[in-house]
Design a protein around this motif. Structure first.
Motif, PDB file in Angstrom:
ATOM      1  N   ILE A   1      69.392  65.987  36.156  1.00  0.00           N
ATOM      2  CA  ILE A   1      69.196  64.817  37.010  1.00  0.00           C
ATOM      3  C   ILE A   1      69.258  65.156  38.501  1.00  0.00           C
ATOM      4  CG2 ILE A   1      71.654  64.211  36.875  1.00  0.00           C
ATOM      5  CD1 ILE A   1      68.633  61.781  37.127  1.00  0.00           C
ATOM      6  N   GLY A   2      70.120  66.105  38.879  1.00  0.00           N
ATOM      7  CA  GLY A   2      70.190  66.473  40.299  1.00  0.00           C
ATOM      8  C   GLY A   2      68.876  67.041  40.790  1.00  0.00           C
ATOM      9  N   THR A   3      68.320  67.996  40.033  1.00  0.00           N
ATOM     10  CA  THR A   3      67.020  68.576  40.385  1.00  0.00           C
ATOM     11  C   THR A   3      65.936  67.513  40.343  1.00  0.00           C
ATOM     12  OG1 THR A   3      67.685  70.700  39.448  1.00  0.00           O
ATOM     13  CG2 THR A   3      65.333  70.354  39.787  1.00  0.00           C
TER      14      THR A   3
ATOM     15  N   GLU B   1      60.992  74.115  57.081  1.00  0.00           N
ATOM     16  CA  GLU B   1      59.747  74.377  57.808  1.00  0.00           C
ATOM     17  C   GLU B   1      58.646  74.890  56.891  1.00  0.00           C
ATOM     18  OE1 GLU B   1      62.406  78.059  58.390  1.00  0.00           O
ATOM     19  OE2 GLU B   1      62.628  75.860  58.365  1.00  0.00           O
ATOM     20  N   LYS B   2      58.998  75.453  55.733  1.00  0.00           N
ATOM     21  CA  LYS B   2      57.997  75.876  54.748  1.00  0.00           C
ATOM     22  C   LYS B   2      57.752  74.797  53.691  1.00  0.00           C
ATOM     23  CE  LYS B   2      58.871  80.843  55.224  1.00  0.00           C
ATOM     24  NZ  LYS B   2      59.271  82.090  54.522  1.00  0.00           N
ATOM     25  N   LEU B   3      58.817  74.144  53.285  1.00  0.00           N
ATOM     26  CA  LEU B   3      58.728  73.123  52.246  1.00  0.00           C
ATOM     27  C   LEU B   3      57.793  71.987  52.648  1.00  0.00           C
ATOM     28  CD1 LEU B   3      59.848  72.230  49.465  1.00  0.00           C
ATOM     29  CD2 LEU B   3      61.690  71.069  50.696  1.00  0.00           C
ATOM     30  N   HIS B   4      57.808  71.646  53.921  1.00  0.00           N
ATOM     31  CA  HIS B   4      57.033  70.497  54.394  1.00  0.00           C
ATOM     32  C   HIS B   4      55.824  70.900  55.229  1.00  0.00           C
ATOM     33  CE1 HIS B   4      60.211  67.913  52.884  1.00  0.00           C
ATOM     34  NE2 HIS B   4      61.101  68.625  53.550  1.00  0.00           N
TER      35      HIS B   4
ATOM     36  N   ASP C   1      62.184  62.976  45.355  1.00  0.00           N
ATOM     37  CA  ASP C   1      62.252  62.676  46.790  1.00  0.00           C
ATOM     38  C   ASP C   1      61.235  63.516  47.556  1.00  0.00           C
ATOM     39  OD1 ASP C   1      64.238  60.822  46.451  1.00  0.00           O
ATOM     40  OD2 ASP C   1      65.877  62.177  46.991  1.00  0.00           O
ATOM     41  N   PHE C   2      61.100  64.793  47.168  1.00  0.00           N
ATOM     42  CA  PHE C   2      60.154  65.685  47.837  1.00  0.00           C
ATOM     43  C   PHE C   2      58.711  65.273  47.562  1.00  0.00           C
ATOM     44  CE2 PHE C   2      57.521  69.584  47.150  1.00  0.00           C
ATOM     45  CZ  PHE C   2      57.246  69.821  48.484  1.00  0.00           C
ATOM     46  N   LEU C   3      58.397  64.957  46.314  1.00  0.00           N
ATOM     47  CA  LEU C   3      57.015  64.632  45.945  1.00  0.00           C
ATOM     48  C   LEU C   3      56.572  63.287  46.497  1.00  0.00           C
ATOM     49  CD1 LEU C   3      57.068  65.788  42.202  1.00  0.00           C
ATOM     50  CD2 LEU C   3      55.944  66.962  44.115  1.00  0.00           C
TER      51      LEU C   3
END
Length: 526
Positions: free
Chosen positions: A298-300, A276-279, A306-308
């Protein structure tokens, strides 16, 4: 013929130009304070004149000891006008570290924020050449005998003193992180930092319409280049006092930020925000973000991409206090060349040399990384031995180990100091950390070598699980066994919180501090 005709472009010249060209444009924002280019030019000139009026001369060193605040803009823009040399010091330094850096750099004055005045006062007996009348306090209640910063500016001339400086003159002395001992003072010239600004413009398409968010400590090279470089190109900077993951996103939306720099740990904290804060914030103004200071596993990397989303580029680079940017990995290559830190930046030549013979090694072979860059340090301050040891001809090393692939991309294997030798086999923790962070329940992993009576050293992994996830040592070990050769599997795993991992103010992990308890009482730490 006079070979010294003409003039050099220095770090002060960008502000001078933009104060004329775009005087009313906002240059810097810090909390509720806003400065235009004309206002910043006037404050920088007042600071320069105020320091000269106190008897300081071209070449004298001035320290700044503070967390991020607006006065850093005055400092980095004002000192060059007077030919003075900046010495930015980490606000995390305690009295012994503070006095060491002030004394070894021969500082004539300290600019300090009120929160740190007590540490400065406690260090007075250790200072070689600083008395109370040479301490300038930014605001608040100024102790008796010290100087009020704003009063100093008010009583000083706003006319640019234009002390003549050349490109090879020192701009500032940046103290390295000191992960292998005492911090070293890297002497950075005006030419070196102007070249770093130009490199940024070319590699990341910087221009005067950009808005850069700065939350890493401004005593460090990367945020310093971001701030001073933005002023140089007529762009806007937004300074945060300290990093806060949600506040980063809020300020991106509020100020229409186009770019920011962070270390992987900071990106991890952003990704750990509740959905709810991230987006919750509009990030559509962002053009790119850039990661450096530590490997972006690579995981990060995949979670961050994906987020950006596809419209915001994720770049990576490799650099240091001594060199600024060495290599750059553009977003188009970040997955294709995962594990690489890119190709050499503008004017940079990279060589891989044998650690013992200093002879060049062929493509794909691991050795010590040496580089020749246009933004290289002049020297380690007052330390000809360390300076000599860092160079082979005019190529410098910062002690990192890696190789060049067949396409000319640089791959970091590890810092030479982090290499673990177990049973005569060289092990590089970065490879194991990279595998661990691909586990869906792991946010961060740090691997070190600890004493082993049989093998000399064995591997110990510190693992930070995602919030709400439960992991056991056995699960982690079995996972690594499924991914890597048996001799690369950690013998022990500790499940810890992120706060349990010691870090520099920049966010880099202090592996030396992690090792200390395990090597206590030993004559060596390898």
């Amino acid at each position: 013929m006079n070979q010294n005709r003409g003039s050099d472009i220095t770090t002060a010249d960008g502000l001078r130009r933009h104060a004329i060209k775009r005087p009313n444009k906002v240059a810097v924002i810090f909390e509720d304070i806003t400065l235009t280019f004309r206002q910043l030019e006037e404050r920088a000139s007042r600071l320069a004149n105020g320091l000269l009026d106190m008897g300081l001369q071209k070449g004298d060193r001035i320290a700044i000891y503070s967390a991020n605040r607006m006065e850093f803009a005055d400092f980095y823009c004002g000192l060059p006008k007077a030919g003075l040399v900046g010495v930015p010091l980490s606000f995390h330094m305690k009295e012994e570290e503070l006095s060491y850096c002030v004394n070894t750099s021969d500082c004539k004055m300290i600019l300090v924020e009120p929160e740190l005045v007590e540490r400065v006062e406690n260090s007075m007996s250790r200072f070689k050449s600083i008395n109370r009348g040479q301490i300038v306090v930014f605001d608040g209640n100024v102790p008796p005998g010290m100087i009020d910063y704003e009063d100093l500016l008010k009583r000083s001339s706003p006319v640019d003193p234009r002390v003549y400086i050349r490109g090879e003159d020192p701009f500032y002395i940046g103290y390295t992180s000191g992960t292998t001992g005492r911090p070293k003072g890297a002497v950075i010239s005006h030419r070196a930092r102007v070249n770093a600004f130009i490199t940024d413009a070319i590699e990341m398409d910087r221009f005067h319409g950009d808005v850069t968010l700065i939350f890493a400590p401004l005593c460090h090279a990367a945020p310093l280049i971001n701030l001073a470089g933005s002023v140089f190109f007529g762009a806007q900077s937004v300074i945060m006092r300290r990093f806060n993951a949600e506040e980063v996103l809020r300020l991106v939306e509020k100020h229409h930020v186009t770019n920011f720099f962070g270390v992987p740990t900071m990106f991890n904290f952003i990704l750990m925000l509740p959905p709810e804060k991230l987006h919750a914030y509009d990030l559509s103004s962002l053009k790119w973000v850039v990661s450096a200071g530590a490997p972006l596993h690579i995981g990060t990397k995949k979670r961050l991409m994906d987020f950006l989303g596809k419209d915001i580029a994720l770049h990576e680079y490799y650099g240091s206090s001594e060199t600024a940017k060495i290599s750059f990995l553009h977003s188009d290559d970040t997955i294709r060349k995962n594990g690489s830190v890119g190709t050499g930046c503008l004017g940079t030549d990279i060589k891989i040399l044998d650690v013992s013979t200093h002879q060049p090694l062929p493509v794909g072979e691991v050795g010590e990384i040496y580089m020749r860059t246009p933004s290289l340090i002049t020297e380690y301050d007052q330390d000809p031995v360390k300076t000599k040891d860092a160079f082979v001809d005019d190529y410098m090393t910062i002690g990192d180990v890696g190789y060049l692939d067949e396409e000319g991309y640089l791959h970091l294997v590890d810092r030479s100091a982090d290499m673990v030798i177990s049973g005569g086999v060289n092990l590089y923790p970065k490879e194991i950390e990279n595998v661990l962070t691909q586990h869906p329940s792991i946010v961060e992993a740090v691997v070190i070598g600890v004493p082993d009576e049989i093998w000399g050293e064995s591997l110990l992994a510190f693992v930070v699980p995602k919030e709400g996830e439960r992991l056991t040592e056995e699960q982690v070990i079995e996972y690594v066994k499924s991914q890597l050769s048996g001799y690369k599997v950690p013998k022990k795993v500790e499940i810890v919180s992120s706060d349990a991992i010691p870090r520099q103010p920049s966010g880099k992990v202090l592996k030396r501090e992690l090792r200390k308890p395990y090597w206590a009482g030993k004559s060596r730490m390898i």
